[in-house]
Design a protein around this motif. Structure first.
Motif, PDB file in Angstrom:
ATOM      1  N   GLY A 140       2.707   9.478   0.799  1.00 20.88           N
ATOM      2  CA  GLY A 140       2.759   9.197  -0.632  1.00 20.88           C
ATOM      3  C   GLY A 140       1.432   8.653  -1.113  1.00 20.88           C
ATOM      4  O   GLY A 140       0.780   7.867  -0.420  1.00 20.88           O
ATOM      5  N   VAL A 141       1.019   9.081  -2.299  1.00 23.23           N
ATOM      6  CA  VAL A 141      -0.216   8.606  -2.921  1.00 23.23           C
ATOM      7  C   VAL A 141       0.155   8.109  -4.315  1.00 23.23           C
ATOM      8  O   VAL A 141       0.695   8.873  -5.120  1.00 23.23           O
ATOM      9  CB  VAL A 141      -1.280   9.722  -2.986  1.00 23.23           C
ATOM     10  N   PHE A 142      -0.124   6.840  -4.576  1.00 29.31           N
ATOM     11  CA  PHE A 142       0.354   6.195  -5.795  1.00 29.31           C
ATOM     12  C   PHE A 142      -0.790   5.589  -6.582  1.00 29.31           C
ATOM     13  O   PHE A 142      -1.635   4.886  -6.033  1.00 29.31           O
ATOM     14  CB  PHE A 142       1.362   5.099  -5.435  1.00 29.31           C
ATOM     15  N   ALA A 163       2.336   5.133   2.629  1.00 28.27           N
ATOM     16  CA  ALA A 163       1.878   5.099   1.231  1.00 28.27           C
ATOM     17  C   ALA A 163       0.410   4.705   1.137  1.00 28.27           C
ATOM     18  O   ALA A 163      -0.072   3.870   1.904  1.00 28.27           O
ATOM     19  CB  ALA A 163       2.727   4.114   0.433  1.00 28.27           C
ATOM     20  N   HIS A 164      -0.287   5.321   0.194  1.00 29.35           N
ATOM     21  CA  HIS A 164      -1.680   5.004  -0.125  1.00 29.35           C
ATOM     22  C   HIS A 164      -1.762   4.730  -1.624  1.00 29.35           C
ATOM     23  O   HIS A 164      -1.031   5.328  -2.410  1.00 29.35           O
ATOM     24  CB  HIS A 164      -2.603   6.177   0.209  1.00 29.35           C
ATOM     25  N   GLN A 179     -12.492  11.691  -5.173  1.00 28.37           N
ATOM     26  CA  GLN A 179     -12.906  10.462  -4.495  1.00 28.37           C
ATOM     27  C   GLN A 179     -11.794   9.796  -3.699  1.00 28.37           C
ATOM     28  O   GLN A 179     -12.063   9.194  -2.665  1.00 28.37           O
ATOM     29  CB  GLN A 179     -13.460   9.464  -5.507  1.00 28.37           C
ATOM     30  N   HIS A 180     -10.557   9.881  -4.181  1.00 33.05           N
ATOM     31  CA  HIS A 180      -9.494   9.077  -3.572  1.00 33.05           C
ATOM     32  C   HIS A 180      -8.387   9.902  -2.905  1.00 33.05           C
ATOM     33  O   HIS A 180      -7.900   9.536  -1.840  1.00 33.05           O
ATOM     34  CB  HIS A 180      -8.882   8.140  -4.624  1.00 33.05           C
ATOM     35  N   ILE A 185      -5.761  13.704   1.701  1.00 32.70           N
ATOM     36  CA  ILE A 185      -5.280  15.039   2.072  1.00 32.70           C
ATOM     37  C   ILE A 185      -5.982  15.501   3.342  1.00 32.70           C
ATOM     38  O   ILE A 185      -5.343  15.999   4.270  1.00 32.70           O
ATOM     39  CB  ILE A 185      -5.479  16.050   0.917  1.00 32.70           C
ATOM     40  N   GLY A 186      -7.291  15.325   3.404  1.00 35.73           N
ATOM     41  CA  GLY A 186      -8.047  15.723   4.593  1.00 35.73           C
ATOM     42  C   GLY A 186      -7.571  15.010   5.845  1.00 35.73           C
ATOM     43  O   GLY A 186      -7.407  15.609   6.908  1.00 35.73           O
ATOM     44  N   GLN A 187      -7.313  13.709   5.707  1.00 33.81           N
ATOM     45  CA  GLN A 187      -6.803  12.925   6.834  1.00 33.81           C
ATOM     46  C   GLN A 187      -5.415  13.406   7.245  1.00 33.81           C
ATOM     47  O   GLN A 187      -5.120  13.524   8.435  1.00 33.81           O
ATOM     48  CB  GLN A 187      -6.764  11.438   6.423  1.00 33.81           C
TER      49      GLN A 187
END
Length: 191
Positions: A140-142, A163-164, A179-180, A185-187
């Motif tokens: 999750g990216v918030f 979560a990030h 930038q964020h 996604i790459g990781q």
């Protein structure tokens, strides 16, 4: 690499986040369908795409994050996901205009009580079948200032450690994605 992008409410496969993914992942195929508002049609469409295309990664934004979460067995990134779609939609019953162009030329759509009921029924099994392996496939990216949706705490309870946070609002712009979100996604792809 094949990426399935699932847009949010009142959007389309032409949403700028799909274009951004195409720019940032030049070597990848980004599949970005126009998802219907009707829940059974949307789920059938997305399950069919997953079956036929076997994406390496699913990226879902907002309502698209809800759908991505339901597609078991695939690595996925949920960006500002709405995990309670029926509650969100019940506050918006009526006609809404699309925010990005649809392939069929539609300019608006109708949110009805029946559509809300359909989402509510699906939500009853939303987190069924979550194995440790499935949890590990989901990130999750918030946004730290999301003005529309705040499901981070609930997500963290269901997907601990997945979560990030990024600085921004519900609709991340190109620079915020680059930038964020792009590094996350790459990781995730490398996991």
């Amino acid at each position: 690499m094949k990426i399935l992008f699932i847009h949010g409410l009142a959007s389309s496969g032409a949403y700028r986040m799909a274009s951004t993914l195409r720019i940032l992942f030049k070597e990848s195929e980004v599949i970005a369908p126009d998802v219907p508002i009707e829940p059974d049609e949307a789920l059938a469409l997305l399950q069919g795409i997953c079956r036929d295309e076997q994406p390496d990664l699913i990226v879902g934004h907002s309502l698209g994050g809800y759908w991505a979460q339901k597609l078991r067995g695939f690595r996925k990134i949920l960006i500002n996901p709405e995990l309670h779609v029926s509650r969100f939609l019940r506050q918006r019953i009526g006609t809404m205009e699309y925010l990005s162009p649809r392939r069929d030329g539609a300019l608006s759509f109708e949110i009805t009580g029946e559509i809300c009921d359909g989402y509510e029924a699906l939500e009853q099994t939303e987190f069924d079948g979550l194995t440790p392996e499935e949890i590990a496939l989901t990130t999750g990216v918030f946004a730290d200032r999301d003005e529309l949706v705040d499901c981070r705490e609930e997500f963290e309870g269901i997907y601990p450690g997945r979560a990030h946070i990024f600085p921004g609002g519900h609709f991340p712009n190109f620079n915020q994605i680059k930038q964020h979100i792009f590094p996350i996604i790459g990781q995730t792809i490398k996991e």
